[in-house]
Design a protein around this motif. Sequence first.
Motif, PDB file in Angstrom:
ATOM      1  N   LEU A 104       0.823  -1.198   0.000  1.00 49.49           N
ATOM      2  CA  LEU A 104       0.000   0.000   0.000  1.00 49.49           C
ATOM      3  C   LEU A 104       0.867   1.261   0.000  1.00 49.49           C
ATOM      4  O   LEU A 104       0.573   2.242  -0.693  1.00 49.49           O
ATOM      5  CB  LEU A 104      -0.920  -0.008   1.223  1.00 49.49           C
ATOM      6  CG  LEU A 104      -1.868   1.190   1.374  1.00 49.49           C
ATOM      7  CD1 LEU A 104      -2.797   1.290   0.158  1.00 49.49           C
ATOM      8  CD2 LEU A 104      -2.673   1.086   2.658  1.00 49.49           C
ATOM      9  N   GLY A 105       1.957   1.238   0.772  1.00 44.96           N
ATOM     10  CA  GLY A 105       2.853   2.385   0.823  1.00 44.96           C
ATOM     11  C   GLY A 105       3.514   2.655  -0.522  1.00 44.96           C
ATOM     12  O   GLY A 105       3.585   3.810  -0.970  1.00 44.96           O
ATOM     13  N   ILE A 106       3.982   1.608  -1.168  1.00 44.68           N
ATOM     14  CA  ILE A 106       4.619   1.771  -2.473  1.00 44.68           C
ATOM     15  C   ILE A 106       3.612   2.258  -3.508  1.00 44.68           C
ATOM     16  O   ILE A 106       3.906   3.134  -4.333  1.00 44.68           O
ATOM     17  CB  ILE A 106       5.272   0.445  -2.922  1.00 44.68           C
ATOM     18  CG1 ILE A 106       6.482   0.148  -2.040  1.00 44.68           C
ATOM     19  CG2 ILE A 106       5.681   0.506  -4.395  1.00 44.68           C
ATOM     20  CD1 ILE A 106       7.160  -1.148  -2.364  1.00 44.68           C
ATOM     21  N   PHE A 107       2.390   1.699  -3.464  1.00 42.96           N
ATOM     22  CA  PHE A 107       1.361   2.128  -4.413  1.00 42.96           C
ATOM     23  C   PHE A 107       1.036   3.610  -4.223  1.00 42.96           C
ATOM     24  O   PHE A 107       0.901   4.359  -5.193  1.00 42.96           O
ATOM     25  CB  PHE A 107       0.095   1.292  -4.231  1.00 42.96           C
ATOM     26  CG  PHE A 107      -1.064   1.777  -5.065  1.00 42.96           C
ATOM     27  CD1 PHE A 107      -1.141   1.478  -6.419  1.00 42.96           C
ATOM     28  CD2 PHE A 107      -2.066   2.560  -4.499  1.00 42.96           C
ATOM     29  CE1 PHE A 107      -2.199   1.929  -7.191  1.00 42.96           C
ATOM     30  CE2 PHE A 107      -3.119   3.018  -5.257  1.00 42.96           C
ATOM     31  CZ  PHE A 107      -3.194   2.706  -6.605  1.00 42.96           C
ATOM     32  N   THR A 108       0.936   4.045  -2.951  1.00 47.12           N
ATOM     33  CA  THR A 108       0.611   5.447  -2.671  1.00 47.12           C
ATOM     34  C   THR A 108       1.684   6.380  -3.216  1.00 47.12           C
ATOM     35  O   THR A 108       1.390   7.361  -3.906  1.00 47.12           O
ATOM     36  CB  THR A 108       0.460   5.665  -1.149  1.00 47.12           C
ATOM     37  OG1 THR A 108      -0.565   4.807  -0.647  1.00 47.12           O
ATOM     38  CG2 THR A 108       0.106   7.112  -0.838  1.00 47.12           C
ATOM     39  N   CYS A 109       2.943   6.078  -2.915  1.00 49.73           N
ATOM     40  CA  CYS A 109       4.039   6.933  -3.385  1.00 49.73           C
ATOM     41  C   CYS A 109       4.156   6.900  -4.906  1.00 49.73           C
ATOM     42  O   CYS A 109       4.413   7.929  -5.540  1.00 49.73           O
ATOM     43  CB  CYS A 109       5.355   6.485  -2.756  1.00 49.73           C
ATOM     44  SG  CYS A 109       5.459   6.809  -0.984  1.00 49.73           S
ATOM     45  N   THR A 110       3.970   5.729  -5.488  1.00 55.08           N
ATOM     46  CA  THR A 110       4.065   5.609  -6.945  1.00 55.08           C
ATOM     47  C   THR A 110       2.958   6.395  -7.623  1.00 55.08           C
ATOM     48  O   THR A 110       3.183   7.118  -8.604  1.00 55.08           O
ATOM     49  CB  THR A 110       3.988   4.122  -7.364  1.00 55.08           C
ATOM     50  OG1 THR A 110       5.018   3.401  -6.701  1.00 55.08           O
ATOM     51  CG2 THR A 110       4.169   3.981  -8.866  1.00 55.08           C
ATOM     52  N   PHE A 111       1.731   6.284  -7.094  1.00 52.40           N
ATOM     53  CA  PHE A 111       0.590   6.972  -7.698  1.00 52.40           C
ATOM     54  C   PHE A 111       0.761   8.486  -7.617  1.00 52.40           C
ATOM     55  O   PHE A 111       0.517   9.211  -8.580  1.00 52.40           O
ATOM     56  CB  PHE A 111      -0.699   6.545  -6.994  1.00 52.40           C
ATOM     57  CG  PHE A 111      -1.933   7.198  -7.538  1.00 52.40           C
ATOM     58  CD1 PHE A 111      -2.448   6.810  -8.766  1.00 52.40           C
ATOM     59  CD2 PHE A 111      -2.584   8.209  -6.836  1.00 52.40           C
ATOM     60  CE1 PHE A 111      -3.586   7.418  -9.279  1.00 52.40           C
ATOM     61  CE2 PHE A 111      -3.712   8.816  -7.338  1.00 52.40           C
ATOM     62  CZ  PHE A 111      -4.219   8.421  -8.567  1.00 52.40           C
ATOM     63  N   MET A 112       1.206   8.982  -6.443  1.00 53.92           N
ATOM     64  CA  MET A 112       1.386  10.420  -6.283  1.00 53.92           C
ATOM     65  C   MET A 112       2.532  10.934  -7.145  1.00 53.92           C
ATOM     66  O   MET A 112       2.464  12.040  -7.694  1.00 53.92           O
ATOM     67  CB  MET A 112       1.638  10.762  -4.807  1.00 53.92           C
ATOM     68  CG  MET A 112       0.474  10.440  -3.888  1.00 53.92           C
ATOM     69  SD  MET A 112      -1.116  11.112  -4.471  1.00 53.92           S
ATOM     70  CE  MET A 112      -0.787  12.877  -4.420  1.00 53.92           C
ATOM     71  N   SER A 113       3.586  10.154  -7.306  1.00 51.33           N
ATOM     72  CA  SER A 113       4.683  10.551  -8.180  1.00 51.33           C
ATOM     73  C   SER A 113       4.229  10.582  -9.632  1.00 51.33           C
ATOM     74  O   SER A 113       4.661  11.431 -10.413  1.00 51.33           O
ATOM     75  CB  SER A 113       5.864   9.588  -8.031  1.00 51.33           C
ATOM     76  OG  SER A 113       6.413   9.670  -6.729  1.00 51.33           O
ATOM     77  N   ALA A 114       3.333   9.670  -9.991  1.00 47.23           N
ATOM     78  CA  ALA A 114       2.788   9.663 -11.356  1.00 47.23           C
ATOM     79  C   ALA A 114       2.017  10.942 -11.624  1.00 47.23           C
ATOM     80  O   ALA A 114       2.115  11.541 -12.701  1.00 47.23           O
ATOM     81  CB  ALA A 114       1.882   8.443 -11.542  1.00 47.23           C
ATOM     82  N   LYS A 115       1.255  11.399 -10.641  1.00 45.30           N
ATOM     83  CA  LYS A 115       0.506  12.650 -10.806  1.00 45.30           C
ATOM     84  C   LYS A 115       1.448  13.839 -10.950  1.00 45.30           C
ATOM     85  O   LYS A 115       1.201  14.754 -11.738  1.00 45.30           O
ATOM     86  CB  LYS A 115      -0.426  12.854  -9.611  1.00 45.30           C
ATOM     87  CG  LYS A 115      -1.590  11.864  -9.541  1.00 45.30           C
ATOM     88  CD  LYS A 115      -2.470  12.120  -8.335  1.00 45.30           C
ATOM     89  CE  LYS A 115      -3.147  13.467  -8.401  1.00 45.30           C
ATOM     90  NZ  LYS A 115      -4.077  13.695  -7.275  1.00 45.30           N
TER      91      LYS A 115
END
Length: 307
Positions: A104-115
Amino acid sequence: RQFPGCGNIVTFSQFLFIAVEGFIFEANFGRKRPAIPIRNYFIMVAMFFTVSVVNNYALNLNIAMPLHMIFRSGSLIASMALGIIILKKRYSVSKYTSIALVSLGIFTCTFMSAKQVASDSSLNQEDGPQAFLWWLLGIAALTFALLMSARMGIFQETLYQKFGKHSKEALFYNHALPLPGFLLLAPNIYQHALLFNQSELFQVPVVGLTLPIMWFYLLMNVITQYVCIRGVFILTTECPSLTVTLVVTLRKFLSLIFSILYFQNPFTGWHWLGTAFVFVGTLMYTEVWNSLGPLRARCTGRRPKEE
């Protein structure tokens, strides 16, 4: 930051230094035979070299250093997944919970970096989609390196079970055997050597030697990398795996905080939340909470009850 594509010359310098040191002090100038058959080291080295090079190239694909660190902290996920598939391992509920937190932590950081990449105001409309595609390629590269690194860990585990633990020997061969592979990267390494020569001059404190500052940075990187990797290999033989994982996890966390503060990398509240998930999940995986009980008892002076 000055030369984002210099990963190959950095890695080559690290490998060369550790290989020379190991050739002298571990291999005894080639006179000492390896305890583990050399063919096994070739397999391990192919994995190790691939992981190092792919991780370096990911930094050229719009991957920020904090995201790079966080993503690589997800090695627990890959190790557990491959352990279940290859070694048929089974884990407790707390282990699965910790892996879910890390994911969940990796997904959150990855998603926000994508934005952030998609909405980067410094990119025009034509470059924006292209930059985002390069970023996706960087994520794919990090994922591949993560899985390959986990597979290498499983391979090492089986080797040590069969032939015994030989950390210094493994450290030497893991860095010496890949050296010919850097010939494929020679043009890139040579190009960045020229760029390093053109950097501003810097006078080394105490010694008084003057040299281009990028070469000084590289020298300090090689020395600290040697201390780091040597320490990790010693820990694997002298301490329980819990201690090793905890120390490496805390080192990653401190590196991440330093990178954010010193280099002023963009980091939002969502990134902090994702980071918290990653490191809480990692600590839960190591079961460090259970080991704190006896420690607290010793600190408060309480003794375990006698039977």
